[in-house]
Scaffold this active site. Structure first.
Site, PDB file in Angstrom:
ATOM      1  N   ASP A   1      34.178  -2.907 -29.512  1.00 18.94           N
ATOM      2  CA  ASP A   1      33.866  -4.336 -29.672  1.00 18.94           C
ATOM      3  C   ASP A   1      34.116  -5.021 -28.338  1.00 18.94           C
ATOM      4  O   ASP A   1      35.029  -4.655 -27.597  1.00 18.94           O
ATOM      5  CB  ASP A   1      34.649  -4.973 -30.814  1.00 18.94           C
ATOM      6  CG  ASP A   1      36.153  -4.951 -30.611  1.00 18.94           C
ATOM      7  OD1 ASP A   1      36.677  -5.848 -29.927  1.00 18.94           O
ATOM      8  OD2 ASP A   1      36.815  -4.026 -31.155  1.00 18.94           O
TER       9      ASP A   1
ATOM     10  N   GLU B   1      42.739 -14.006 -37.241  1.00 21.45           N
ATOM     11  CA  GLU B   1      43.979 -13.530 -36.627  1.00 21.45           C
ATOM     12  C   GLU B   1      44.904 -14.633 -36.157  1.00 21.45           C
ATOM     13  O   GLU B   1      45.964 -14.355 -35.616  1.00 21.45           O
ATOM     14  CB  GLU B   1      43.671 -12.597 -35.451  1.00 21.45           C
ATOM     15  CG  GLU B   1      42.855 -13.216 -34.358  1.00 21.45           C
ATOM     16  CD  GLU B   1      42.605 -12.237 -33.209  1.00 21.45           C
ATOM     17  OE1 GLU B   1      43.390 -12.272 -32.251  1.00 21.45           O
ATOM     18  OE2 GLU B   1      41.651 -11.454 -33.298  1.00 21.45           O
TER      19      GLU B   1
ATOM     20  N   ASP C   1      36.530 -12.873 -37.578  1.00 17.67           N
ATOM     21  CA  ASP C   1      37.761 -12.389 -36.952  1.00 17.67           C
ATOM     22  C   ASP C   1      38.897 -13.352 -37.325  1.00 17.67           C
ATOM     23  O   ASP C   1      38.967 -14.474 -36.816  1.00 17.67           O
ATOM     24  CB  ASP C   1      37.527 -12.336 -35.441  1.00 17.67           C
ATOM     25  CG  ASP C   1      38.784 -12.037 -34.645  1.00 17.67           C
ATOM     26  OD1 ASP C   1      39.836 -11.828 -35.251  1.00 17.67           O
ATOM     27  OD2 ASP C   1      38.694 -12.035 -33.407  1.00 17.67           O
TER      28      ASP C   1
END
Length: 573
Positions: free
Chosen positions: A48, A138, A136
């Site tokens: 990624d 986080e 994503d």
């Protein structure tokens, strides 16, 4: 992932059998135990990336054995990764399966973040074989777990409703524990767990699709460290991962060509198509805005797709190219009634006819002859007989193909066609006298798709050589043209409809075989983003307006049935 906040694991938590704890102070606390899940068999290596990776030599990445790459789109709605489009095309160019992720900002609108992801994906041609979008997750940015989870669910819902795909959540078990280990219905897991032989999972997932196992990988073609990932399965599994498009409601039938839509005098829509037996088949609404009749054969020996027009008295009339390349027609004996026998209008053509209606109600049909000239044949009086075939102007660029017709605000006809050898678009209009062709330039790989703005300005659409949708519009009614510009996407077979409020909508086939639409944001104005509608088809769509103004679009499915999608109220799908 590169420059992310929570994935520096505590050294003592890196044992293969134990979960890792993040260092983000907002997530520290009691950690819920999670299962360690190894791959079920074969795995595929990938990476990624974001703009921190700089210039990437994708051929070298492929040579290193990496077979997928997931590319950052943005950090929330603020920072948009400047290398996204370059990485996206570069990966596909060497045969690397590609995907896209978005860094989630809990303090920003989740729907706005999803819409940015959708806009970016549509602009570069998201389709079948591409990995489903990734969120994503986080950081908390100081927001509560409830706020974060609500935002995640809103983002997932928006992506699922747009693409019909199962999105992925990228997270780590330690961080997810800090959110209370929520369940996110309809989302797969991309787990981040470094320095272990098999990853630990948040409790509400029983398996992982992707695993990010280090942030310090070294890959040929990339300078510096890069995140390394694994896919849980074979390359064939990855290529097929959630690639199917959600089906559209089916009208059944056994058809071999594109559906053609007309509206009866009483407002009932009717669908016509070439059947798999070479006859023409039809299904119609049993009441205006209502359900459908089932399929009937109108007979015939068709070599292509029909064209259907409406006489001044409301009777529908169908025109087809016969297997002997003659043009035949059949018409309703009375408005809303049954069709009569087929009869010949002569000619010898190798392309399908198109039909328009003059301001005085006379129908006019257009075909490309074997010599490349465009020919027309028109009713001498409304509802009456035909003039015979006449050439419409000179031979242009080796001939003209794919004629399409629309009307000016005063009812005059305008014909657009594509140059046979140069791919440019030409048009001729009754207001300037038939026979004078005007060059609009450009190079398109589809039939031109004309429409008319609410303010009367003509606009034409086509597929460019790069696969994107292009348009060209009059700057004033009857005036000059804007020149061609891109609306992005990866498309085939555009057709134009118009909402009850005057906004144009373009319907087209995506590179994944699914139905997409793109609409003006206001009448006679600019354009919004692409919306995925589902389905899997291989012909140009057909579109019509119900009596109450609702648009309805029809496609020829790969199963030879006709499927449709419709607005539940005018302007709302």
């Amino acid at each position: 992932m590169k420059n992310r906040y929570f994935l520096v694991w505590l050294a003592g938590a890196l044992a293969a059998c134990g979960p890792a704890a993040p260092l983000d102070p907002s997530t520290l606390g009691e950690h819920t135990a999670a299962a360690t899940v190894c791959a079920g068999g074969s795995t595929i290596e990938g990476i990624d990336v974001s703009y921190y990776q700089g210039t990437i030599t994708w051929s070298s990445v492929y040579g290193s054995g990496r077979r997928f790459a997931i590319v950052r789109v943005s950090d929330g709605t603020g920072f948009q990764d400047p290398n996204f489009a370059t990485y996206w095309s570069g990966a596909r160019g060497v045969g690397i399966v590609r995907g896209a992720y978005q860094f989630f900002r809990p303090g920003q609108s989740a729907t706005a973040q999803a819409d940015l992801m959708i806009s970016k994906l549509n602009s570069v041609g998201f389709g079948s074989g591409d990995i489903a979008p990734v969120l994503d997750v986080e950081v908390t940015d100081g927001y509560s777990s409830a706020t974060i989870v609500n935002g995640i669910n809103a983002w997932v819902s928006r992506i699922r409703s747009t693409y019909g795909r199962t999105p992925l959540i990228y997270t780590a078990p330690g961080f997810w524990s800090g959110l209370g280990n929520p369940t996110i219905p309809g989302a797969d897991l991309w787990v981040a767990h470094w320095g272990v032989s098999c990853p630990s999972l948040p409790p509400n997932w029983s398996n992982w699709r992707f695993w990010q196992y280090t942030s310090t990988g070294v890959v040929s073609g990339i300078s510096g460290n890069v995140d390394l990932d694994r896919w849980n399965g074979t390359l064939a599994d990855l290529n097929a991962y959630d690639a199917a498009n959600p089906p559209l409601p089916s009208l059944g039938g056994s058809t071999a060509g594109a559906p053609v839509i007309a509206r009866n005098a009483d407002g009932r829509l009717e669908v016509f198509a070439r059947g798999t037996g070479g006859d023409m088949v039809t299904t119609f609404q049993t009441a205006p805005n209502g359900g459908w009749s089932g399929w009937y054969s109108l007979g015939g020996s068709l070599a292509g797709n029909p064209a259907v027009g409406q006489n001044q008295d409301g009777r529908l009339e169908a025109f087809v190219r016969w297997t002997n390349n003659d043009i035949m027609h059949s018409y309703q004996a009375s408005p809303n009634g049954s069709f009569g026998a087929w009869s010949s209008l002569g000619a010898y053509v190798t392309a399908d006819p198109v039909v328009g209606r003059n301001a005085d109600g006379r129908q006019e049909i257009f075909v490309t002859g074997t010599d490349g000239y465009l020919y027309h044949n028109y009713q001498v009086v409304p509802n009456g007989g035909w003039s015979g075939w006449l050439a419409l102007g000179g031979l242009i660029a080796g001939g003209l193909d794919d004629p399409r017709v629309t009307n000016t605000p005063d009812g005059g006809l305008v014909v657009f066609a594509r140059g046979r050898s140069d791919g440019a678009t030409y048009y001729t209009a009754q207001r300037s006298g038939w026979g004078t062709w005007t060059l609009l330039g450009g190079v398109i790989q589809s039939a031109p798709a004309p429409g008319r703005n609410a303010d009367g300005r003509l606009e034409v659409f086509g597929r460019g050589t790069d696969g994107a949708l292009y348009h060209n519009y009059e700057t004033s009614v009857g005036g000059g043209w804007s020149g061609w510009s891109s609306l992005g996407g990866g498309v085939y077979d555009p057709v134009v409809g118009r909402d009850s409020d005057g906004r144009m909508e373009v319907f087209l086939r995506g590179t994944n075989g699914g139905l997409y639409r793109i609409a003006q944001v206001a009448p006679s104005s600019g354009w919004g983003g692409y919306v995925f509608m589902g389905g899997n088809f291989n012909q140009a769509p057909g579109v019509g307006n119900n009596l109450d103004g609702r648009l309805e679009v029809f496609v020829h499915g790969t199963d030879n049935a006709v499927a449709h999608a419709y607005q539940v109220s005018p302007g709302a799908w």
